[in-house]
Design an enzyme around this catalytic site. Structure first.
Site, PDB file in Angstrom:
ATOM      1  N   PRO A 146       0.343  -4.550  -3.348  1.00  0.00           N
ATOM      2  CA  PRO A 146      -0.475  -5.543  -2.683  1.00  0.00           C
ATOM      3  C   PRO A 146      -0.936  -5.166  -1.286  1.00  0.00           C
ATOM      4  CG  PRO A 146       1.830  -6.260  -2.785  1.00  0.00           C
ATOM      5  CD  PRO A 146       1.768  -4.832  -3.170  1.00  0.00           C
ATOM      6  N   GLU A 147      -2.096  -4.564  -1.188  1.00  0.00           N
ATOM      7  CA  GLU A 147      -2.811  -4.514   0.079  1.00  0.00           C
ATOM      8  C   GLU A 147      -3.913  -5.560  -0.050  1.00  0.00           C
ATOM      9  OE1 GLU A 147      -3.737  -0.520   1.474  1.00  0.00           O
ATOM     10  OE2 GLU A 147      -2.106   0.315   0.288  1.00  0.00           O
ATOM     11  N   LYS A 168      -5.253   5.598  23.623  1.00  0.00           N
ATOM     12  CA  LYS A 168      -4.088   5.376  22.756  1.00  0.00           C
ATOM     13  C   LYS A 168      -3.615   6.688  22.141  1.00  0.00           C
ATOM     14  CE  LYS A 168      -2.750   2.101  19.108  1.00  0.00           C
ATOM     15  NZ  LYS A 168      -1.658   1.291  19.603  1.00  0.00           N
TER      16      LYS A 168
END
Length: 293
Positions: A2-3, A166
């Site tokens: 389940p994504e 980042k």
DNA sequence: CCACTAACCTGTAGGC
DNA sequence: TGCCTACAGGTTAGTG
């Protein structure tokens, strides 16, 4: 599996049967999944009407008649299915077959057109969880989520602002649900492959001067959207009748271009590369060292 | 705040 | 057939 696309497929499969249905009875076969069920979970659901099956990121949100929300996360192995039976004697059914041993929640629904049916939640690993809220705003799980990847709030400018400076690998940055909500290990690998970006690239390296997105970050946004939409379409075409489908409902075996293809040839036309597997933050990443940079 | 690891729990696939 | 190890689509708690 389940994504976001799988959860959306589950939602679409459930909707025709649960939207407008009344919850007649709720049986819990244990007191917890990943977390304990909230206090009086069964009692608070019983008698309510499910107005609509919704979704936010990987969360299923059942909107209840009193304005409340029944939240369900499928974890790794959670799934729903229907059975045409009452749940008055769930134990007898569980003992009848070993594959019922992970049926943790059984709900009797009465739908105005579909009639009475049992909705079963099964979850072998119990990484899934459920909760109840008076409103969406009340859920701590939803509070910190980033934008839906299929919405306009997810775009290259927003990612550039977030990624500037980042140091985290782009793989980890895209898995961070606070950045964008709904991607998981498979679709991050697939999107990076399609955008020809190595999963080890630092997120900040996709940002140009004055925090402007580089073209490859623009491409990444487009490929994220495309791969999710294609997967949802594939799920939709696989989904026939959710209620009468045998086995687990809503999951489908999608053809992956890169995921789980270690050692196999790269599928990019003209590329001679071989798919590699590495581990990043404890999870497998798959990529082509020739056509991803 | 950031980044990484371990943990949660069960099933399955592959090597010997 | 059995035993052992590695690994699995997600998220959170803990550590440095």
């Amino acid at each position: 599996m389940p994504e976001l696309p799988e959860v959306e497929t589950v939602r679409r499969g459930l909707a025709p049967y649960v939207d407008g249905a009344r919850i007649e009875a709720v049986t819990l076969n244990r007191k917890d999944l990943r977390f304990a069920f909230p206090k009086d979970f069964a009692k608070r659901l019983t008698g309510q009407t499910i107005e609509r099956a919704g979704r936010r990121a990987k969360y299923l949100l059942f909107h209840l008649g009193d304005g409340g929300i029944w939240l369900s996360h499928l974890g790794m192995t959670g799934s729903f299915r229907f059975e045409d039976r009452l749940i008055t004697e769930p134990t007898r059914y569980r003992e009848a077959s070993a594959d019922r041993k992970h049926d943790h929640v059984e709900i009797t629904l009465v739908h105005p057109e579909q009639g009475r049916m049992a909705l079963i939640y099964t979850d072998a690993r119990r990484f899934g969880f459920m909760d109840l809220y008076a409103s969406e705003a009340e859920s701590p799980y939803l509070a910190g989520l980033g934008p839906e990847p299929l919405s306009n709030d997810f775009n290259a400018e927003m990612l550039a602002a977030r990624f500037a400076g980042k140091k985290a690998p782009i793989k980890a940055a895209l898995l961070d649900q606070r950045v964008v909500a709904g991607l998981g290990n498979i679709y991050v690998s697939e999107a990076l492959y399609r955008a020809h970006i190595l999963p080890t690239r630092l997120a900040g390296s996709l940002v140009g001067k004055r925090d402007r997105p580089k073209p490859e970050l623009e491409a990444l946004v487009i490929e994220v959207r495309k791969v999710l939409l294609e997967a949802i379409d594939a799920g939709g075409s696989t989904l026939r009748d959710f209620r009468n489908a045998d086995g687990n409902s809503g999951y489908f075996q999608h053809r992956f271009m890169i995921y789980d293809r270690e050692g196999e040839p790269c599928l990019t036309p003209g590329c001679t590369g071989t798919v590699q597997r590495i581990v990043q933050s404890g999870r497998s990443s798959f990529f082509c060292p020739v056509c991803q940079h």
